[in-house]
Design a protein around this motif. Structure first.
Motif, PDB file in Angstrom:
ATOM      1  N   ASN A 199       0.801  -1.221   0.000  1.00 15.25           N
ATOM      2  CA  ASN A 199       0.000   0.000   0.000  1.00 15.25           C
ATOM      3  C   ASN A 199       0.837   1.276   0.000  1.00 15.25           C
ATOM      4  O   ASN A 199       0.295   2.380  -0.196  1.00 15.25           O
ATOM      5  CB  ASN A 199      -0.931   0.030   1.213  1.00 15.25           C
ATOM      6  CG  ASN A 199      -2.110  -0.902   1.100  1.00 15.25           C
ATOM      7  OD1 ASN A 199      -2.568  -1.467   2.103  1.00 15.25           O
ATOM      8  ND2 ASN A 199      -2.631  -1.081  -0.104  1.00 15.25           N
ATOM      9  N   LEU A 200       2.156   1.172   0.216  1.00 18.28           N
ATOM     10  CA  LEU A 200       2.992   2.370   0.175  1.00 18.28           C
ATOM     11  C   LEU A 200       2.983   3.000  -1.209  1.00 18.28           C
ATOM     12  O   LEU A 200       3.251   4.195  -1.363  1.00 18.28           O
ATOM     13  CB  LEU A 200       4.428   2.037   0.597  1.00 18.28           C
ATOM     14  CG  LEU A 200       4.606   1.515   2.027  1.00 18.28           C
ATOM     15  CD1 LEU A 200       6.067   1.228   2.313  1.00 18.28           C
ATOM     16  CD2 LEU A 200       4.026   2.493   3.048  1.00 18.28           C
ATOM     17  N   GLY A 201       2.677   2.212  -2.227  1.00 17.80           N
ATOM     18  CA  GLY A 201       2.574   2.752  -3.580  1.00 17.80           C
ATOM     19  C   GLY A 201       1.265   3.474  -3.851  1.00 17.80           C
ATOM     20  O   GLY A 201       1.131   4.134  -4.889  1.00 17.80           O
ATOM     21  N   ASN A 202       0.284   3.351  -2.945  1.00 17.26           N
ATOM     22  CA  ASN A 202      -1.000   4.028  -3.165  1.00 17.26           C
ATOM     23  C   ASN A 202      -0.829   5.528  -3.337  1.00 17.26           C
ATOM     24  O   ASN A 202      -1.505   6.162  -4.149  1.00 17.26           O
ATOM     25  CB  ASN A 202      -1.943   3.758  -1.996  1.00 17.26           C
ATOM     26  CG  ASN A 202      -2.462   2.334  -1.969  1.00 17.26           C
ATOM     27  OD1 ASN A 202      -1.882   1.446  -2.580  1.00 17.26           O
ATOM     28  ND2 ASN A 202      -3.531   2.102  -1.230  1.00 17.26           N
ATOM     29  N   GLU A 226      12.521   1.306   1.482  1.00 11.35           N
ATOM     30  CA  GLU A 226      12.603   2.127   2.691  1.00 11.35           C
ATOM     31  C   GLU A 226      11.687   1.555   3.767  1.00 11.35           C
ATOM     32  O   GLU A 226      12.074   1.463   4.942  1.00 11.35           O
ATOM     33  CB  GLU A 226      12.196   3.563   2.342  1.00 11.35           C
ATOM     34  CG  GLU A 226      12.407   4.579   3.449  1.00 11.35           C
ATOM     35  CD  GLU A 226      12.048   5.979   2.973  1.00 11.35           C
ATOM     36  OE1 GLU A 226      12.918   6.665   2.405  1.00 11.35           O
ATOM     37  OE2 GLU A 226      10.872   6.380   3.160  1.00 11.35           O
ATOM     38  N   GLY A 227      10.484   1.159   3.382  1.00 14.27           N
ATOM     39  CA  GLY A 227       9.553   0.561   4.332  1.00 14.27           C
ATOM     40  C   GLY A 227      10.067  -0.745   4.908  1.00 14.27           C
ATOM     41  O   GLY A 227       9.919  -1.013   6.115  1.00 14.27           O
ATOM     42  N   VAL A 288       6.743   6.226   8.470  1.00 13.20           N
ATOM     43  CA  VAL A 288       7.392   7.416   9.028  1.00 13.20           C
ATOM     44  C   VAL A 288       7.451   7.327  10.550  1.00 13.20           C
ATOM     45  O   VAL A 288       8.499   7.581  11.170  1.00 13.20           O
ATOM     46  CB  VAL A 288       6.654   8.682   8.575  1.00 13.20           C
ATOM     47  CG1 VAL A 288       7.194   9.917   9.302  1.00 13.20           C
ATOM     48  CG2 VAL A 288       6.778   8.867   7.064  1.00 13.20           C
ATOM     49  N   LEU A 289       6.339   6.964  11.180  1.00 15.13           N
ATOM     50  CA  LEU A 289       6.296   6.849  12.632  1.00 15.13           C
ATOM     51  C   LEU A 289       7.297   5.813  13.132  1.00 15.13           C
ATOM     52  O   LEU A 289       8.105   6.086  14.036  1.00 15.13           O
ATOM     53  CB  LEU A 289       4.882   6.465  13.074  1.00 15.13           C
ATOM     54  CG  LEU A 289       4.707   6.064  14.542  1.00 15.13           C
ATOM     55  CD1 LEU A 289       5.066   7.222  15.466  1.00 15.13           C
ATOM     56  CD2 LEU A 289       3.289   5.574  14.801  1.00 15.13           C
ATOM     57  N   LEU A 290       7.275   4.631  12.539  1.00 15.12           N
ATOM     58  CA  LEU A 290       8.194   3.576  12.978  1.00 15.12           C
ATOM     59  C   LEU A 290       9.651   3.958  12.707  1.00 15.12           C
ATOM     60  O   LEU A 290      10.542   3.631  13.497  1.00 15.12           O
ATOM     61  CB  LEU A 290       7.853   2.267  12.267  1.00 15.12           C
ATOM     62  CG  LEU A 290       6.557   1.585  12.700  1.00 15.12           C
ATOM     63  CD1 LEU A 290       6.230   0.427  11.769  1.00 15.12           C
ATOM     64  CD2 LEU A 290       6.659   1.090  14.145  1.00 15.12           C
TER      65      LEU A 290
END
Length: 336
Positions: A199-202, A226-227, A288-290
């Motif tokens: 879903n990072l590509g959404n 990155e994720g 980003v949070l993690l």
């Protein structure tokens, strides 16, 4: 069991419609013009084998239902940014025989990301997570489409934070009768985190259109890498691409549907509909949070989170930033 679908949009409407086709009792919860169309004309469900219409009970909240039934299942299918409001609305609704929904009823999160499950566990005792693999779209008020065939979708299913039980297996059996595969797994979060990486590509799609060319795909690969670095640093397990492919194979293949032009994913749909909000804070924003918690830089996901949020707030057209411009900004973000 009766299924109360809180958020009868693309995912909720597709699951609710398929359950109704399979003879299960379904109540839809909606708002605005969608509510009016569902109440007046029923749910139109567009699927590969043809169109069907389902005249189901439709409400705008728990009030018209009175006491909930002890055999109700709450299917939470709103976007993550609307989760808190939905949970607050339904948690204290009384259930026949005593207690409240939060104390007694199963709540199933049919949502992207992982944050909604955590939010639900703050209020509800019995929370179930789902890794939603379901190509669906909100076509117009009263109409949703689900283009997958021969299965409509695959929904890995389990208790949160982990485990399985008889309730999960009963719900999964109903979903199986409704043209879904619903494997009950003890580690559903592992599947959800793998879906999160996808879903990072959404946000890339929402801002710059379909990932159809080499530049868009290459950018998504960088964002996903990155994720993965962040999840690895956090010690969070996620299913591999090989395990996902083995589970899904060609069970859900997209088919062209009359009256349902092919659009984009859930974030693209939010921009296309001009809702003013987008779920990117809980997708790229989760990374980003993690990253901040575990000391891993996340310039690409930060950029996408910021851009997608701005596009939503300013009602910019979905896919309106040229991918070359997005890549330029990504390169610049990584150099800082």
């Amino acid at each position: 069991m009766r299924y109360v679908v809180i958020g009868a949009g693309a995912v909720g409407g597709s699951v609710g419609g398929r359950l109704a086709q399979a003879g299960r009792e379904v109540v839809l919860v909606a708002r605005g013009r969608h509510l009016d169309e569902l109440a007046g004309h029923g749910l139109r469900l567009l699927v590969p084998e043809g169109e069907s219409r389902h005249r189901l009970p439709v409400v705008d909240g728990p009030g018209p239902l009175g006491e909930l039934r002890a055999d109700d299942v709450l299917l939470l299918a709103v976007k993550t940014q609307d989760t808190v409001t939905a949970l607050e609305t339904w948690a204290d609704v009384p259930v026949a025989g005593g207690g409240t929904a939060a104390q007694r009823l199963p709540l199933v999160s049919l949502q992207n990301g992982v944050e909604s499950g955590r939010l639900a566990l703050r209020r509800f005792r019995h929370v179930y997570g789902v890794c939603v693999w379901l190509p669906s779209a909100f076509v117009e008020p009263g109409v949703v489409s689900a283009a997958g065939s021969p299965l409509t979708g695959i929904l890995h299913f389990g208790r949160l934070p982990h485990g399985t039980d008889d309730t999960a297996r009963r719900i999964a059996a109903d979903l199986a009768d409704a043209r879904f595969e619903a494997p009950v797994v003890p580690d559903v979060a592992r599947w959800q985190y793998a879906k999160l990486l996808g879903n990072l590509g959404n946000a890339v799609e929402a801002v710059s259109g379909r990932l159809a060319d080499e530049a868009g795909q290459a950018l998504y690969a960088r964002v996903r890498a990155e994720g993965e670095r962040v999840l690895d640093a956090a010690g969070i397990a996620y299913t591999s691409a090989e395990e996902q492919h083995a589970a899904r194979g060609d069970k859900v293949t997209l088919q062209p549907l009359d009256g349902a032009p092919r659009g984009g994913g859930s974030s693209w749909q939010s921009l296309a509909r001009g809702t003013g909000t987008i779920e990117t804070d809980y997708l790229n924003g989760e990374i980003v949070l993690l990253g901040r918690l575990h000391g891993v830089p996340t310039p690409l996901n930060e950029l996408l989170q910021r851009l997608a949020g701005r596009f939503a707030r300013e009602h910019r057209a979905a896919g309106s930033m040229p991918v070359a411009e997005l890549v330029r900004r990504a390169d610049e973000a990584e150099r800082r």
